[in-house]
Design an enzyme around this catalytic site. Structure first.
Site, PDB file in Angstrom:
ATOM      1  CG  HIS A  15     -14.745  17.575 -10.885  1.00 26.88           C
ATOM      2  ND1 HIS A  15     -15.718  17.178  -9.832  1.00 26.88           N
ATOM      3  CD2 HIS A  15     -14.304  16.336 -11.087  1.00 26.88           C
ATOM      4  CE1 HIS A  15     -15.624  15.988  -9.444  1.00 26.88           C
ATOM      5  NE2 HIS A  15     -14.841  15.404 -10.214  1.00 26.88           N
ATOM      6  CB  CYS A  34      -9.790  13.541  -8.091  1.00 26.57           C
ATOM      7  SG  CYS A  34     -10.841  11.791  -8.397  1.00 26.57           S
ATOM      8  CG  HIS A  40     -11.528  13.750 -13.608  1.00 27.71           C
ATOM      9  ND1 HIS A  40     -10.599  14.193 -12.515  1.00 27.71           N
ATOM     10  CD2 HIS A  40     -12.819  13.437 -12.738  1.00 27.71           C
ATOM     11  CE1 HIS A  40     -11.274  14.211 -11.421  1.00 27.71           C
ATOM     12  NE2 HIS A  40     -12.666  13.615 -11.513  1.00 27.71           N
ATOM     13  CG  HIS A  42     -17.226  12.539 -12.861  1.00 28.77           C
ATOM     14  ND1 HIS A  42     -16.759  11.102 -12.500  1.00 28.77           N
ATOM     15  CD2 HIS A  42     -16.487  13.301 -12.249  1.00 28.77           C
ATOM     16  CE1 HIS A  42     -15.801  11.355 -11.799  1.00 28.77           C
ATOM     17  NE2 HIS A  42     -15.560  12.604 -11.373  1.00 28.77           N
ATOM     18  CG  ASP A  80     -25.010  18.889 -20.551  1.00 29.89           C
ATOM     19  OD1 ASP A  80     -24.063  18.121 -20.339  1.00 29.89           O
ATOM     20  OD2 ASP A  80     -25.782  18.981 -21.681  1.00 29.89           O
ATOM     21  CG  HIS A  81     -21.141  19.074 -22.652  1.00 33.03           C
ATOM     22  ND1 HIS A  81     -22.403  18.504 -22.678  1.00 33.03           N
ATOM     23  CD2 HIS A  81     -20.602  18.443 -23.628  1.00 33.03           C
ATOM     24  CE1 HIS A  81     -22.341  17.264 -23.090  1.00 33.03           C
ATOM     25  NE2 HIS A  81     -21.119  17.211 -23.750  1.00 33.03           N
ATOM     26  CD  GLU A 123     -17.756  11.838  -8.395  1.00 30.07           C
ATOM     27  OE1 GLU A 123     -17.009  12.897  -8.235  1.00 30.07           O
ATOM     28  OE2 GLU A 123     -17.476  11.069  -7.240  1.00 30.07           O
TER      29      GLU A 123
END
Ligand code: NI
Length: 143
Positions: A15, A34, A40, A42, A80-81, A123
């Protein structure tokens, strides 16, 4: 009798925290690193909690195999991904983990069990967020 059951799922997503309504400077001030343009990632931990009576026949509060199937289909397959910024859920909404918890709560509310208590999203090692429903979604719609 009310028993609580929680189940954890792991997903990786990226995100970038950036509010369209803020200036570039205000975004950098609000979000720091951020706000970097390329985002980046998580490794999120999503924990969902249901409560209810223990079924006298099965001895269970919720069918975890069904919950896993639901989570695979509606949560992992979608997030996911993924780059959260590109998803409809975050159109006009900053993909903070606070907002991610709200989105995930809306999804788990559709699981065939009436006792959704909350969604907890980790997170990082140090940050986690909980949403227990009953709030207004900042994007304006309801989930
Ligand atoms: Ni982040």
């Amino acid at each position: 009798m009310r028993v609580y059951v929680s189940r954890r799922y792991h997903l990786s997503a990226s995100h970038r925290l950036h509010a369209e309504s803020l200036s570039a400077d205000a975004n950098r001030e609000a979000y720091g690193k951020c706000n970097n343009p390329y985002g980046h990632g998580h490794n999120y931990v999503v924990e969902v909690t249901f409560s209810g009576d223990v079924d006298p026949q099965t001895g269970m509060v919720a069918d975890l195999a069904q919950l896993d199937q639901f989570a695979r289909q509606h949560v992992l397959a979608r997030f996911d991904h993924a780059n959260l910024n590109t998803l409809d859920e975050f159109s006009g909404v900053v993909p903070t983990t606070e907002n991610f918890a709200v989105v995930l709560h809306g999804i788990f509310a559709a699981f065939a069990h009436p006792g959704l208590e909350k969604v907890h999203v980790e997170e990082t090692e140090n940050n986690s967020f909980d949403y227990a429903g009953a709030g207004d979604w900042p994007g304006g719609g309801t989930l």
